[in-house]
Design an enzyme around this catalytic site. Structure first.
Site, PDB file in Angstrom:
ATOM      1  N   ASN A 264      -6.581   0.149  -2.824  1.00  0.00           N
ATOM      2  CA  ASN A 264      -6.740   0.390  -1.400  1.00  0.00           C
ATOM      3  C   ASN A 264      -8.208   0.218  -1.025  1.00  0.00           C
ATOM      4  O   ASN A 264      -9.083   0.860  -1.605  1.00  0.00           O
ATOM      5  CB  ASN A 264      -6.268   1.804  -1.055  1.00  0.00           C
ATOM      6  CG  ASN A 264      -6.353   2.099   0.429  1.00  0.00           C
ATOM      7  OD1 ASN A 264      -6.143   1.225   1.252  1.00  0.00           O
ATOM      8  ND2 ASN A 264      -6.664   3.350   0.767  1.00  0.00           N
ATOM      9  N   GLU A 265      -8.480  -0.664  -0.048  1.00  0.00           N
ATOM     10  CA  GLU A 265      -9.874  -0.937   0.324  1.00  0.00           C
ATOM     11  C   GLU A 265     -10.088  -0.874   1.831  1.00  0.00           C
ATOM     12  O   GLU A 265     -11.057  -1.437   2.343  1.00  0.00           O
ATOM     13  CB  GLU A 265     -10.300  -2.312  -0.216  1.00  0.00           C
ATOM     14  CG  GLU A 265     -10.207  -2.422  -1.735  1.00  0.00           C
ATOM     15  CD  GLU A 265     -10.782  -3.725  -2.289  1.00  0.00           C
ATOM     16  OE1 GLU A 265     -11.597  -4.354  -1.581  1.00  0.00           O
ATOM     17  OE2 GLU A 265     -10.420  -4.108  -3.420  1.00  0.00           O
ATOM     18  N   ASP A 266      -9.182  -0.187   2.544  1.00  0.00           N
ATOM     19  CA  ASP A 266      -9.266  -0.191   4.004  1.00  0.00           C
ATOM     20  C   ASP A 266      -9.875   1.075   4.582  1.00  0.00           C
ATOM     21  O   ASP A 266      -9.902   1.272   5.802  1.00  0.00           O
ATOM     22  CB  ASP A 266      -7.884  -0.422   4.615  1.00  0.00           C
ATOM     23  CG  ASP A 266      -6.856   0.643   4.203  1.00  0.00           C
ATOM     24  OD1 ASP A 266      -7.271   1.661   3.608  1.00  0.00           O
ATOM     25  OD2 ASP A 266      -5.659   0.436   4.467  1.00  0.00           O
TER      26      ASP A 266
END
Length: 536
Positions: free
Chosen positions: A374-376
């Site tokens: 997850n990179e948001d």
């Protein structure tokens, strides 16, 4: 051993139409059958052919040209891939010659497989089979001391690298590229200590395992056993880099330096309906009728499914599915929605029987684990996702499943919350593209130690293993890779991390596997150098 590759033509690697086998080893060159004249005839007719620049990947440290009598090292286990590429290049040559024949720039086509140039010189075409045999006592391990030096002469074509097509494609299916261990016979002119390339005229099926398809039934199961608690593991991502189409998932798993392969990615939690959206790049495409009707974001991936089975049953490697990515669109407004998403992924990629098989991208094949990338910066409710996954894992005790995550190195990570990470089995921290803590930075070691300490707070019976994530090639993390230097430089970086004595250290993660296999220096790719650092 050296393979002497003539400009434009690679028939020296193949059987002649004269009915004799062809051996190329050391200084022992086969009859040329006027191939130099043929090459000159083609050159005079301005035929432009893609060059041998793809061989620069085997040069050290960062060769930009292959010319003259330069030699490059090819690990013995990659010989099949090199030969297949050369064979494909030869087929391109033949197609170009045919084109020029059609335009009247070369004279008529001779017998099947032979093109006649303007001066009447025959250009020999490809044969039905190419077999690569290694010397007695050699192995498929890249740690073997047996390398292959490929001499590329006077290549002046474009620098574009030829793609190694899917071995199952019609273009390659007629070619059986095979590897076998053998000992040169006493009366052979080739020393028994050499590796030999033998191009055989027979079209009978080969009894030796295929290099093109490592999942072929001829290859016996390896003795490898995955150890989740090892401190010497290497994990790689697969599916999204430009060179994914140059390899297969099965070839990744066949690599003795790879322990875990992570398929990338599930890119969205919804395709507009109840099902997620997936994207495995060039590794998969197409849909079942059920997907086209009810789940437009899903893909049917029968080749990947077969490769996953090969990875699991033949090589003992683990295959995970990654969720998110740099452009992923996955977030949860409630804990219930996070749990529902975990259950949906379980039904689609876990044990079969919980959902219509026509909706499962890999059919009845089940994965070994799930990865959160997850990179948001939307971190809410990922703990609920992990808790649900853990409950589902426990519901099927007949198989061990794993959960992993890939946070950025600045601690704490903005996207993967600590509560999630403490519920995982593996945490591969991305120590690249983050100036404050990436490889080579002043904060690298302190960040490693901080992550190690943080993961020790897990209340799982077996605490998460910490991996340090690295770029497998320059474009993946230019500054961090500059600190690594080249493929061989990875060994020193790994040794320095191992020397920290972190009790929960697990190994190295690379973005990504296909690029890593192409990044070679002094006879090993960056995977081999990393494994050398882990095992030294």
């Amino acid at each position: 051993m050296r393979l002497y590759c003539q400009p434009l033509l690679f028939s020296l690697l193949l059987p002649s139409l004269h009915g004799s086998d062809l051996l190329v080893s050391g200084a022992r060159l086969p009859p040329r059958w006027n191939l130099n004249l043929a090459a000159r005839a083609i050159s005079q007719n301005k035929v432009e052919v893609p060059g041998l620049q793809f061989l620069t990947q085997y040069a050290c440290p960062n060769a930009t040209n292959v010319k003259g009598n330069d030699t490059v090292s090819v690990p013995i286990d990659q010989l099949g891939t090199v030969l297949l590429r050369l064979l494909q290049m030869e087929q391109d040559v033949i197609a170009l010659i045919g084109k020029y024949n059609a335009e009247g720039r070369l004279n008529s086509t001779g017998p099947s497989g032979v093109f006649v140039g303007a001066d009447g010189v025959e250009v020999i075409a490809a044969s039905d089979s190419v077999a690569a045999a290694s010397s007695s006592g050699s192995t498929n391990s890249k740690d073997s001391n047996t390398d292959v030096a490929v001499s590329a002469r006077n290549s002046s074509g474009p620098s574009a690298v030829l793609s190694l097509d899917d071995p199952g494609s019609p273009q390659v299916s007629a070619t059986d590229v095979s590897a076998a261990s053998s000992k040169a016979s006493p009366d052979s002119a080739v020393s028994s200590t050499d590796s030999v390339v033998s191009a055989q005229t027979t079209s009978a099926p080969s009894a030796v395992p295929s290099l093109v398809d490592p999942g072929s039934p001829q290859i016996s199961k390896t003795n490898y056993t995955f150890n989740a608690q090892s401190s010497k593991n290497v994990a790689v991502y697969f599916g999204q880099s430009p060179v994914t189409s140059d390899t297969t998932l099965a070839l990744q798993c066949a690599d003795p330096d790879i322990d875990i392969v992570i398929l990338a990615f599930v890119t969205a939690s919804s395709d507009g309906g109840q099902y997620p959206q997936i994207n495995f790049g060039p590794a998969c495409g197409g849909q079942t009728a059920e997907m086209a009707s009810d789940a437009p974001g899903l893909l049917s991936c029968p080749q990947l499914a077969a490769d996953i089975t090969t990875c699991q049953t033949k090589y003992g490697k683990k295959v995970f599915l990654s969720i998110g990515g740099a452009t992923g669109q996955i977030s949860f407004t409630t804990a219930a929605s996070a749990g529902s998403f975990a259950t949906m992924l379980w039904n689609l990629f876990g044990p079969p029987g919980n959902i219509d098989s026509g909706l499962r991208p890999f059919g009845d094949v089940q994965l070994d684990g799930f990865d959160v990338d997850n990179e948001d910066a939307l971190s809410a409710n990922w703990e609920a996702f992990a808790t649900t996954m853990r409950t589902l894992f426990a519901s099927t005790p007949s198989k061990t499943y794993y959960l992993s995550a890939a946070p950025q190195c600045p601690y704490p990570d903005a996207s993967d919350p600590q509560a999630l990470l403490l519920l995982t089995d593996f945490v591969w921290v991305q120590f690249y593209n983050n100036p404050s803590c990436q490889i080579g930075s002043a904060g690298f070691v302190a960040s490693l130690q901080q992550w190690s300490t943080a993961l020790l707070a897990s209340e799982l019976p077996v605490k998460p293993k910490l991996y340090f994530g690295a770029p497998a090639f320059s474009d993946a993390g230019p500054v961090a890779y500059e600190a690594i230097g080249n493929a061989e430089g990875m060994q020193g970086v790994v040794e320095s991390v191992v020397g920290l004595g972190l009790s929960n250290f697990g190994g190295v993660m690379f973005w990504d596997g296909p690029e890593a296999m192409l990044n070679t220096c002094n006879g090993k790719d960056i995977l081999g150098w990393a494994k050398a650092g882990l095992t030294s």
